[in-house]
Write a protein that holds these residues in place. Structure first.
Motif, PDB file in Angstrom:
ATOM      1  N   VAL A 111      43.274  43.061  60.585  1.00 51.41           N
ATOM      2  CA  VAL A 111      41.937  42.605  60.184  1.00 51.41           C
ATOM      3  C   VAL A 111      41.849  42.643  58.663  1.00 51.41           C
ATOM      4  O   VAL A 111      42.131  43.663  58.039  1.00 51.41           O
ATOM      5  CB  VAL A 111      40.830  43.493  60.796  1.00 51.41           C
ATOM      6  CG1 VAL A 111      39.455  42.949  60.408  1.00 51.41           C
ATOM      7  CG2 VAL A 111      40.963  43.548  62.310  1.00 51.41           C
ATOM      8  N   HIS A 115      35.434  41.114  54.394  1.00 50.75           N
ATOM      9  CA  HIS A 115      34.816  40.380  55.491  1.00 50.75           C
ATOM     10  C   HIS A 115      34.250  39.115  54.863  1.00 50.75           C
ATOM     11  O   HIS A 115      33.316  39.181  54.061  1.00 50.75           O
ATOM     12  CB  HIS A 115      33.708  41.261  56.091  1.00 50.75           C
ATOM     13  CG  HIS A 115      32.856  40.575  57.111  1.00 50.75           C
ATOM     14  ND1 HIS A 115      31.512  40.869  57.251  1.00 50.75           N
ATOM     15  CD2 HIS A 115      33.127  39.634  58.045  1.00 50.75           C
ATOM     16  CE1 HIS A 115      31.004  40.142  58.230  1.00 50.75           C
ATOM     17  NE2 HIS A 115      31.967  39.378  58.722  1.00 50.75           N
ATOM     18  N   ASN A 119      29.493  35.061  60.613  1.00 55.17           N
ATOM     19  CA  ASN A 119      29.485  36.053  61.678  1.00 55.17           C
ATOM     20  C   ASN A 119      28.061  36.140  62.215  1.00 55.17           C
ATOM     21  O   ASN A 119      27.103  35.789  61.533  1.00 55.17           O
ATOM     22  CB  ASN A 119      29.961  37.415  61.150  1.00 55.17           C
ATOM     23  CG  ASN A 119      30.518  38.308  62.240  1.00 55.17           C
ATOM     24  OD1 ASN A 119      30.269  38.092  63.437  1.00 55.17           O
ATOM     25  ND2 ASN A 119      31.259  39.321  61.846  1.00 55.17           N
ATOM     26  N   ARG A 145      30.126  48.111  52.935  1.00 57.80           N
ATOM     27  CA  ARG A 145      28.993  47.886  53.829  1.00 57.80           C
ATOM     28  C   ARG A 145      28.206  49.172  54.017  1.00 57.80           C
ATOM     29  O   ARG A 145      28.735  50.276  53.847  1.00 57.80           O
ATOM     30  CB  ARG A 145      29.454  47.330  55.175  1.00 57.80           C
ATOM     31  CG  ARG A 145      29.890  48.354  56.222  1.00 57.80           C
ATOM     32  CD  ARG A 145      31.274  48.904  55.984  1.00 57.80           C
ATOM     33  NE  ARG A 145      31.764  49.756  57.049  1.00 57.80           N
ATOM     34  CZ  ARG A 145      31.729  51.094  57.030  1.00 57.80           C
ATOM     35  NH1 ARG A 145      31.180  51.728  56.030  1.00 57.80           N
ATOM     36  NH2 ARG A 145      32.217  51.787  58.028  1.00 57.80           N
ATOM     37  N   CYS A 156      25.616  43.695  62.356  1.00 58.15           N
ATOM     38  CA  CYS A 156      26.758  42.793  62.494  1.00 58.15           C
ATOM     39  C   CYS A 156      27.979  43.645  62.838  1.00 58.15           C
ATOM     40  O   CYS A 156      28.030  44.830  62.492  1.00 58.15           O
ATOM     41  CB  CYS A 156      26.986  42.039  61.190  1.00 58.15           C
ATOM     42  SG  CYS A 156      28.327  40.811  61.256  1.00 58.15           S
ATOM     43  N   ASP A 157      28.931  43.055  63.534  1.00 54.14           N
ATOM     44  CA  ASP A 157      30.167  43.758  63.873  1.00 54.14           C
ATOM     45  C   ASP A 157      31.339  43.151  63.120  1.00 54.14           C
ATOM     46  O   ASP A 157      31.593  41.943  63.212  1.00 54.14           O
ATOM     47  CB  ASP A 157      30.459  43.662  65.376  1.00 54.14           C
ATOM     48  CG  ASP A 157      29.450  44.422  66.216  1.00 54.14           C
ATOM     49  OD1 ASP A 157      28.867  45.403  65.699  1.00 54.14           O
ATOM     50  OD2 ASP A 157      29.245  44.044  67.378  1.00 54.14           O
ATOM     51  N   TYR A 158      32.041  43.976  62.359  1.00 57.09           N
ATOM     52  CA  TYR A 158      33.315  43.606  61.742  1.00 57.09           C
ATOM     53  C   TYR A 158      34.071  44.905  61.507  1.00 57.09           C
ATOM     54  O   TYR A 158      33.631  45.732  60.699  1.00 57.09           O
ATOM     55  CB  TYR A 158      33.124  42.846  60.430  1.00 57.09           C
ATOM     56  CG  TYR A 158      34.394  42.225  59.904  1.00 57.09           C
ATOM     57  CD1 TYR A 158      34.879  41.048  60.451  1.00 57.09           C
ATOM     58  CD2 TYR A 158      35.126  42.826  58.884  1.00 57.09           C
ATOM     59  CE1 TYR A 158      36.054  40.467  59.991  1.00 57.09           C
ATOM     60  CE2 TYR A 158      36.299  42.257  58.416  1.00 57.09           C
ATOM     61  CZ  TYR A 158      36.765  41.081  58.970  1.00 57.09           C
ATOM     62  OH  TYR A 158      37.936  40.505  58.512  1.00 57.09           O
TER      63      TYR A 158
END
Length: 195
Positions: A111, A115, A119, A145, A156-158
């Motif tokens: 990953v 980011h 998204n 973040r 949000c998901d990351y």
């Protein structure tokens, strides 16, 4: 309505101006304390690095002014992060409007950080998001973040869930770039300006 965009050494301000132009909103771009205090709405945008941005704010007394504001204030991207207590980026003490620390995304195999790109966000708890569909897509560019916390009004998901938006009293903040997030971002800006 008198809207001010805070002028400091953070990029991407032109995109914010274009976004306001598209929705027909008049604004001034300034670092004048008098003009900022007199504004009906204040936008605190930016792209940049936390320690140099905070140094600039401190030089002009904006680090003391912004937390004192009583009108609606919207911070975006680095603007949101500088409204938090501390940032791991440059080990920087920030303004402390939101009592949460900004942290770098943890490493995760396969990953990439930053980011970057579109998204979805979810878990809305703010009037600024009332006109958005569930799991609206917005545009992010960030390596740091704010974790999910008491002030989180969208997630949000990351790699891990994080705060896509924060809210406390008259202060609103988005980690994503409202100005380049298409229809969803425009609706957030419009909702803010209509408050």
């Amino acid at each position: 309505m008198n809207t001010v965009i805070i002028k400091y050494n953070a990029g991407n301000v032109q995109s914010v101006m274009y976004a306001l132009d598209r929705i027909g909103a008049a604004y001034a771009y300034t670092d004048s304390e008098e003009a900022i205090r007199a504004a009906d709405k204040v936008i605190f945008p930016g792209v940049g690095e936390a320690s140099s941005a905070m140094a600039y704010l401190k030089e002009r007394g904006l680090d003391r002014l912004i937390p004192e504001l009583r009108q609606p204030v919207l911070g975006t991207c680095i603007g949101m992060q500088l409204m938090c207590r501390h940032s791991d980026e440059g080990d920087t003490d920030c303004m402390g409007i939101f009592d949460v620390n900004v942290e770098r995304f943890p490493a995760a195999e396969g990953v990439k950080v930053p980011h970057m790109g579109w998204n979805s966000i979810y878990g809305y708890r703010s009037a600024l998001l009332n006109d958005l569909p569930e799991e609206a897509f917005v545009y992010f560019v960030h390596s740091y973040r704010a974790p999910v916390c008491d002030y989180t009004v969208a997630t949000c998901d990351y790699i891990t869930p994080f705060s896509a938006m924060l809210q406390k009293d008259n202060f609103y903040a988005a980690q994503f770039h409202c100005e380049i997030s298409g229809d969803a971002g425009q609706k957030v800006l419009e909702a803010f300006l209509k408050m």
